[in-house]
Scaffold this active site. Sequence first.
Site, PDB file in Angstrom:
ATOM      1  CG  HIS A   1      -4.189 -34.876  17.499  1.00  0.00           C
ATOM      2  ND1 HIS A   1      -4.448 -36.086  18.102  1.00  0.00           N
ATOM      3  CD2 HIS A   1      -5.161 -34.719  16.556  1.00  0.00           C
ATOM      4  CE1 HIS A   1      -5.492 -36.649  17.534  1.00  0.00           C
ATOM      5  NE2 HIS A   1      -5.952 -35.840  16.586  1.00  0.00           N
TER       6      HIS A   1
ATOM      7  CD  GLU B   1       9.305  -5.927   7.111  1.00  0.00           C
ATOM      8  OE1 GLU B   1       9.009  -4.851   6.545  1.00  0.00           O
ATOM      9  OE2 GLU B   1       8.963  -6.220   8.266  1.00  0.00           O
TER      10      GLU B   1
ATOM     11  CE  LYS C   1      -3.507   2.471   2.625  1.00  0.00           C
ATOM     12  NZ  LYS C   1      -4.475   2.479   3.741  1.00  0.00           N
TER      13      LYS C   1
ATOM     14  CE  LYS D   1       6.248  -0.830   9.485  1.00  0.00           C
ATOM     15  NZ  LYS D   1       5.226  -0.262   8.588  1.00  0.00           N
TER      16      LYS D   1
ATOM     17  N   GLY E   1      -4.775  -1.668   5.028  1.00  0.00           N
ATOM     18  CA  GLY E   1      -3.994  -2.812   4.554  1.00  0.00           C
ATOM     19  C   GLY E   1      -4.648  -4.138   4.890  1.00  0.00           C
ATOM     20  NE  ARG E   2      -6.344  -3.328  10.981  1.00  0.00           N
ATOM     21  CZ  ARG E   2      -5.622  -2.213  11.059  1.00  0.00           C
ATOM     22  NH1 ARG E   2      -4.430  -2.160  10.475  1.00  0.00           N
ATOM     23  NH2 ARG E   2      -6.070  -1.142  11.701  1.00  0.00           N
TER      24      ARG E   2
ATOM     25  CD  GLU F   1      -1.700  -4.026  11.486  1.00  0.00           C
ATOM     26  OE1 GLU F   1      -2.210  -3.853  10.358  1.00  0.00           O
ATOM     27  OE2 GLU F   1      -0.516  -4.362  11.656  1.00  0.00           O
TER      28      GLU F   1
END
Length: 546
Positions: free
Chosen positions: A383, A212, A206, A511, A266-267, A352
């Site tokens: 399990h 990254e 965005k 950041k 973004g999410r 978030e």
Amino acid sequence: MFGKSKTKAWKHLENVYKHFSETQMKDLFASDAHRAEKYTLQLENILVDFSKNRIDENVMSALYDLARERGIKEKISEMFSGKKINTTENRAALHIALRNRSDKPIYVDGRDVMPQINATLEKMKNFSEAIRLGIFTGYTGKKLTNIVNIGIGGSDLGPCMVTSALRHYWAKDIRCYFISNIDGTSCAEVLNKIDPETTLFIVASKTFTTIETLTNAKTCRKWLVDALGEHAVAKHFIALSTNKEEVAKFGINTDNMFEFWDFVGGRYSLWSAIGMIIAIAIGYKNFERMLEGAYAMDTHFQNSDLEHNIPVNLALLGIWYNNFYNIHRYAVIPYDQYLQYLPAYLQQLDMESNGKSVSLDNKYVDYATGPVLFGGAGTNVQHSFFQLIHQGTEIVPVDFIIPAISHNEIGAHQQILIANVLAQGEALMLGKTEEEVNEEMEAAAKSKAEINRLKKYRSFSGNRPSTTIVCKKIDPYNLGMLIAMYEHKVFVQGKIWNINSFDQFGVEYSKKLTLKILPELQGTVTNNSHDSSTSSLIKHIKNIRK
Ligand code: F6P
């Protein structure tokens, strides 16, 4: 750190809690043959049975009063109207516009945003079809069949979860890969599987400033240029972003850029150009079906009264546990291997959005807000952490998600899967008393001594809540409904907590510190402003890496 703020409905709920909190669900089921029906809602092929929760009519009525007091219906209308409800960033929150299948305009700053949204969808349709038909080919003329999404957070988790969930719908020759982590492994493990001539890299970001993503994109760009030369970039890279300038600076032709807008968080962005890899993998028609499913849930959310509103009920159940039982965690367990990434996606969506501690009144809140969400695919989690869910000291409310029909119906597999998930909900609700264990062990001819030695260990408190969400099959439409359902649940909780679910300042501080530590690790700067732990760790790791 927290001030004090209670409202009439909140205080009433505290009172209701005092009288209800230890009520046993099994007694409520025993005294009301219609309980399941009373607490089950259905929208098309999605059925939500929330009867195995610690509620009764009095509790639900008090929760609906809280929703009314918080003006939830008005808040829903505000979001859909394009009002700038993301007040700290002065933006609207219009992921609902991305799937607005009506011809109704939606205005931001007096401008209808639908034309640009529809234009981008048309561009996505044309491009994804051109890739799938081999019309848009690579630099050497080969069909692009390896589709690599380079992104992180909302630019990765949504596309990754949806392409996995809809694996059944992929074109036969398409392969999807996701590079997200800055860890070189994330790149290496993809680049060693693909061939430059048949690979399309999608740089999804965005802001187009995420370290990254840009670092991974630069590595992939170099890998491609080393193989095919600089001129190949235009045929093997596209960008999905709101930031034309940064895209051009990176060296991607902005003709190959698919834009989205600041009013899309973004999410909440998988419905936008960020969903490009989805459209390429499953075809634009299926991508559109996913939009239609989300639109159906949006319409339900907008028009249903609180009592019959699925996202509102899910949200209120979460408030009841989080703020009155003080249970600050919950689990989402899809009983579908293709949905294995859904919990990770929902972690960003929920945590978030609502991992906040300052209210919209610019005050520290005096109540718990976003809970911890975790999960995994069933039956596997039975399990791993289900021992705690059944017998731990910490109660964990669970959402079970079940497709009634599998895309891989093999023998009795699906019936065994379904029997397992229904058994979990029943066992969590019913529990098993020491007397029942006693009878069971006597019937198995166990000695009195053995029974007394083990009956506590083998008893279950029960009264552990779960909601069971059944959908006919995980297809694009139903998945769209399911995702939108959770988006709106998160929205309602954020409004009840009076927080901004659409900003994310919490990720910015680290950041900045990253950019301060990086040159120290690279040996270009020495900096003794850190605490002794950070300083000694930097020194220790630099020594190992010498
Ligand atoms: O985690 C912080 C965040 O800004 C998320 O909200 C976002 O989805 C992710 O980083 C990636 O941001 P971008 O799409 O701008 O690269």
